[in-house]
Design an enzyme around this catalytic site. Structure first.
Site, PDB file in Angstrom:
ATOM      1  N   ARG A 157       0.681  -1.413   0.078  1.00 63.87           N
ATOM      2  CA  ARG A 157       0.088   0.029  -0.116  1.00 63.87           C
ATOM      3  C   ARG A 157       0.822   1.253   0.074  1.00 63.87           C
ATOM      4  NH1 ARG A 157      -2.680  -3.597  -0.907  1.00 63.87           N
ATOM      5  NH2 ARG A 157      -4.721  -4.502  -0.061  1.00 63.87           N
ATOM      6  N   SER A 205     -10.772  -0.179   3.836  1.00 64.67           N
ATOM      7  CA  SER A 205     -10.031  -0.458   5.253  1.00 64.67           C
ATOM      8  C   SER A 205      -9.420   0.734   5.678  1.00 64.67           C
ATOM      9  CB  SER A 205      -8.631  -1.574   4.754  1.00 64.67           C
ATOM     10  OG  SER A 205      -9.257  -2.839   4.305  1.00 64.67           O
ATOM     11  N   GLU A 275      -4.791   3.155   6.750  1.00 66.28           N
ATOM     12  CA  GLU A 275      -4.541   3.012   5.319  1.00 66.28           C
ATOM     13  C   GLU A 275      -5.164   3.930   4.665  1.00 66.28           C
ATOM     14  OE1 GLU A 275      -5.079  -1.021   3.937  1.00 66.28           O
ATOM     15  OE2 GLU A 275      -5.738  -0.153   1.904  1.00 66.28           O
TER      16      GLU A 275
HETATM   17  C1  LIG Z   1     -15.540  -0.080  -0.554  1.00 65.70           C
HETATM   18  C2  LIG Z   1     -14.285   0.058  -0.732  1.00 65.70           C
HETATM   19  C3  LIG Z   1     -13.135  -1.144  -1.038  1.00 65.70           C
HETATM   20  C4  LIG Z   1     -11.987  -0.758  -0.902  1.00 65.70           C
HETATM   21  N1  LIG Z   1     -10.962  -1.896  -1.358  1.00 65.70           N
HETATM   22  C5  LIG Z   1      -9.894  -1.773  -1.355  1.00 65.70           C
HETATM   23  C6  LIG Z   1      -9.031  -2.990  -1.824  1.00 65.70           C
HETATM   24  O1  LIG Z   1      -9.535  -4.167  -1.905  1.00 65.70           O
HETATM   25  N2  LIG Z   1      -7.582  -2.733  -1.813  1.00 65.70           N
HETATM   26  C7  LIG Z   1      -7.078  -1.456  -1.884  1.00 65.70           C
HETATM   27  O2  LIG Z   1      -5.766  -1.257  -2.142  1.00 65.70           O
HETATM   28  N3  LIG Z   1      -7.825  -0.421  -1.706  1.00 65.70           N
HETATM   29  C8  LIG Z   1      -9.142  -0.592  -1.418  1.00 65.70           C
HETATM   30  N4  LIG Z   1      -9.927   0.646  -1.181  1.00 65.70           N
HETATM   31  C9  LIG Z   1      -9.434   1.923  -1.292  1.00 65.70           C
HETATM   32  C10 LIG Z   1      -9.296   2.585  -2.540  1.00 65.70           C
HETATM   33  O3  LIG Z   1     -10.215   2.265  -3.535  1.00 65.70           O
HETATM   34  C11 LIG Z   1      -8.023   2.813  -3.015  1.00 65.70           C
HETATM   35  O4  LIG Z   1      -7.116   3.448  -2.364  1.00 65.70           O
HETATM   36  C12 LIG Z   1      -7.995   3.753  -4.486  1.00 65.70           C
HETATM   37  O5  LIG Z   1      -6.893   3.638  -5.133  1.00 65.70           O
HETATM   38  C13 LIG Z   1      -8.440   5.159  -4.290  1.00 65.70           C
HETATM   39  O6  LIG Z   1      -8.508   5.789  -5.220  1.00 65.70           O
HETATM   40  P1  LIG Z   1      -9.230   7.191  -5.296  1.00 65.70           P
HETATM   41  O7  LIG Z   1      -9.070   7.816  -6.919  1.00 65.70           O
HETATM   42  O8  LIG Z   1     -10.630   7.130  -4.991  1.00 65.70           O
HETATM   43  O9  LIG Z   1      -8.146   7.994  -4.573  1.00 65.70           O
HETATM   44  P2  LIG Z   1      -8.340   9.274  -3.732  1.00 65.70           P
HETATM   45  O10 LIG Z   1      -9.263   8.891  -2.294  1.00 65.70           O
HETATM   46  O11 LIG Z   1      -8.921  10.288  -4.402  1.00 65.70           O
HETATM   47  O12 LIG Z   1      -6.957   9.636  -3.298  1.00 65.70           O
HETATM   48  C14 LIG Z   1      -6.110   8.674  -2.586  1.00 65.70           C
HETATM   49  C15 LIG Z   1      -4.540   9.225  -2.613  1.00 65.70           C
HETATM   50  O13 LIG Z   1      -4.201   9.215  -3.840  1.00 65.70           O
HETATM   51  C16 LIG Z   1      -3.658  10.588  -4.400  1.00 65.70           C
HETATM   52  N5  LIG Z   1      -3.733  10.882  -5.794  1.00 65.70           N
HETATM   53  C17 LIG Z   1      -4.636  10.670  -6.361  1.00 65.70           C
HETATM   54  N6  LIG Z   1      -4.756  10.666  -7.742  1.00 65.70           N
HETATM   55  C18 LIG Z   1      -3.396  10.957  -7.794  1.00 65.70           C
HETATM   56  C19 LIG Z   1      -2.538  11.485  -8.770  1.00 65.70           C
HETATM   57  N7  LIG Z   1      -2.967  11.512  -9.860  1.00 65.70           N
HETATM   58  N8  LIG Z   1      -1.094  11.525  -8.493  1.00 65.70           N
HETATM   59  C20 LIG Z   1      -0.625  11.678  -7.322  1.00 65.70           C
HETATM   60  N9  LIG Z   1      -1.474  11.122  -6.371  1.00 65.70           N
HETATM   61  C21 LIG Z   1      -2.902  10.988  -6.415  1.00 65.70           C
HETATM   62  C22 LIG Z   1      -4.602  11.347  -3.168  1.00 65.70           C
HETATM   63  O14 LIG Z   1      -3.771  12.739  -3.323  1.00 65.70           O
HETATM   64  C23 LIG Z   1      -4.712  10.950  -2.025  1.00 65.70           C
HETATM   65  O15 LIG Z   1      -3.614  11.102  -1.238  1.00 65.70           O
HETATM   66  C24 LIG Z   1     -11.371   0.459  -1.033  1.00 65.70           C
HETATM   67  C25 LIG Z   1     -12.178   1.619  -0.907  1.00 65.70           C
HETATM   68  C26 LIG Z   1     -13.467   1.250  -0.694  1.00 65.70           C
HETATM   69  C27 LIG Z   1     -14.455   2.530  -0.555  1.00 65.70           C
END
Ligand SMILES: Cc1cc2nc3c(=O)[nH]c(=O)nc-3n(C[C@H](O)[C@H](O)[C@H](O)COP(=O)(O)OP(=O)(O)OC[C@H]3O[C@@H](n4cnc5c(N)ncnc54)[C@H](O)[C@@H]3O)c2cc1C
Length: 282
Positions: A157, A205, A275
């Site tokens: 992660r 998580s 996380e």
């Molecule tokens: C129901 C649910 C289930 C999930 N299951 C999992 C799982 O199984 N495994 C897992 O690993 N995660 C899981 N996640 C967590 C999440 O989906 C991931 O962390 C995902 O990558 C977040 O993507 P986002 O676009 O929503 O990021 P955001 O929440 O918008 O941002 C997360 C971080 O990424 C940074 N970021 C975003 N875009 C960029 C970019 N272009 N350049 C640099 N930094 C950037 C942001 O600044 C922030 O710090 C889950 C979440 C939910 C709600």
């Protein structure tokens, strides 16, 4: 598009957060460079789909950047897929499957964009998206760089892609016409539906799994499932999920996080690490 005082609860899967001073949608790289030049002295962050962030009730002092339009493009070149950082991971997985390209099954059912997925090296307990990355294009301030996989560290992660804007990622997948990808994907989604409270707002998580342990099981063992503070509640379905039952504030969630950390430390001498990205407010 520039929005002032934009409510961040609209942009987070937790449905929590006060207003951002500025919220800017950026359609292409040219606009990104202009934006980065103009906000160099400001506090800013890139936001994907908001599925891994906890915004403060006080909002965000500074600029939130969201990559749209051209940053959602996906192109396939034989075994490689070139993807804009704003594309949804599930969309990329679908395109890979249509082109008989396998490898991305470990991200099945994970919400969010490619930029965030690579930044946070998302995946399952044993497989991560970082293993498929061939190269990444980033901006550090207004300077563009292209990093090969050897120049990036991926661990559980986490990636070394800190303090930058990821704009494009190239994945190297494998051609496989008789693959069992679909059954792997169905299996993963089935498990998620069974184990995760997907009917309520959350950020996935809350804690990373400590080495050799499951954070969810530890939380269950100390009897914290179902505990609530204000509108935030530790899910009865999955100990590592905090859900918003309706009117949760970030203060409610942070209080629950502190309670969990303290109990787990006291009982097992394990320091849990979050996380979810906790974003400081104004
Ligand atoms: C129901 C649910 C289930 C999930 N299951 C999992 C799982 O199984 N495994 C897992 O690993 N995660 C899981 N996640 C967590 C999440 O989906 C991931 O962390 C995902 O990558 C977040 O993507 P986002 O676009 O929503 O990021 P955001 O929440 O918008 O941002 C997360 C971080 O990424 C940074 N970021 C975003 N875009 C960029 C970019 N272009 N350049 C640099 N930094 C950037 C942001 O600044 C922030 O710090 C889950 C979440 C939910 C709600």
């Amino acid at each position: 598009m520039v929005l002032k005082n934009e409510p961040l609860s609209k942009h987070s899967s937790f449905k929590i957060g006060g207003n951002a001073d500025f919220f800017i949608e950026i359609p292409n790289e040219k606009a990104l460079v202009i934006c980065l030049e103009n906000i160099a002295a400001e506090r800013y962050m890139v936001l994907g789909s908001g599925s891994n962030v906890l915004f403060s009730d006080k909002g965000y002092k500074g600029v939130i950047i969201k990559l749209t339009r051209e940053f959602r493009n996906v192109e396939v070149f034989q075994e490689k897929i070139l993807v804009g950082a704003g594309a949804e991971v599930q969309h990329v997985l679908n395109i890979a499957l249509k082109n008989s390209l396998v490898g991305l099954e470990c991200v099945a059912g994970i919400p969010g964009t490619v930029g965030a997925a690579v930044y946070g090296n998302v995946g399952t307990k044993s497989e991560w998206i970082g293993a498929l990355v061939e190269n990444v294009e980033i901006y550090k301030n207004t300077k563009k760089e292209r990093l090969n996989r050897e120049q990036i560290n991926f661990s559980y992660r986490k990636s070394s892609l800190e303090k930058c804007v990821i704009v494009r990622v190239e994945f190297l997948l494998k051609k496989d016409t008789k693959n069992d990808s679909l059954s792997k994907i169905y299996d993963s989604i089935h498990k998620r539906l069974q184990r995760q409270p997907l009917d309520m707002p959350s950020a996935g998580s809350i804690f990373k799994n400590p080495v050799g342990y499951s954070a969810g099981k530890l939380i269950e063992e100390v009897g914290l499932k179902g505990l609530h503070v204000g509108g935030a509640k530790i899910s009865n379905k999955h100990g590592n999920f905090i859900v918003n039952t309706g009117q949760a504030t970030s203060k409610d969630v942070l209080t629950l996080i502190d309670i969990v950390k303290e109990k787990i430390n006291f009982k097992f001498n394990i320091a849990l690490e979050t996380e979810v990205k906790i974003i400081n407010g104004k």
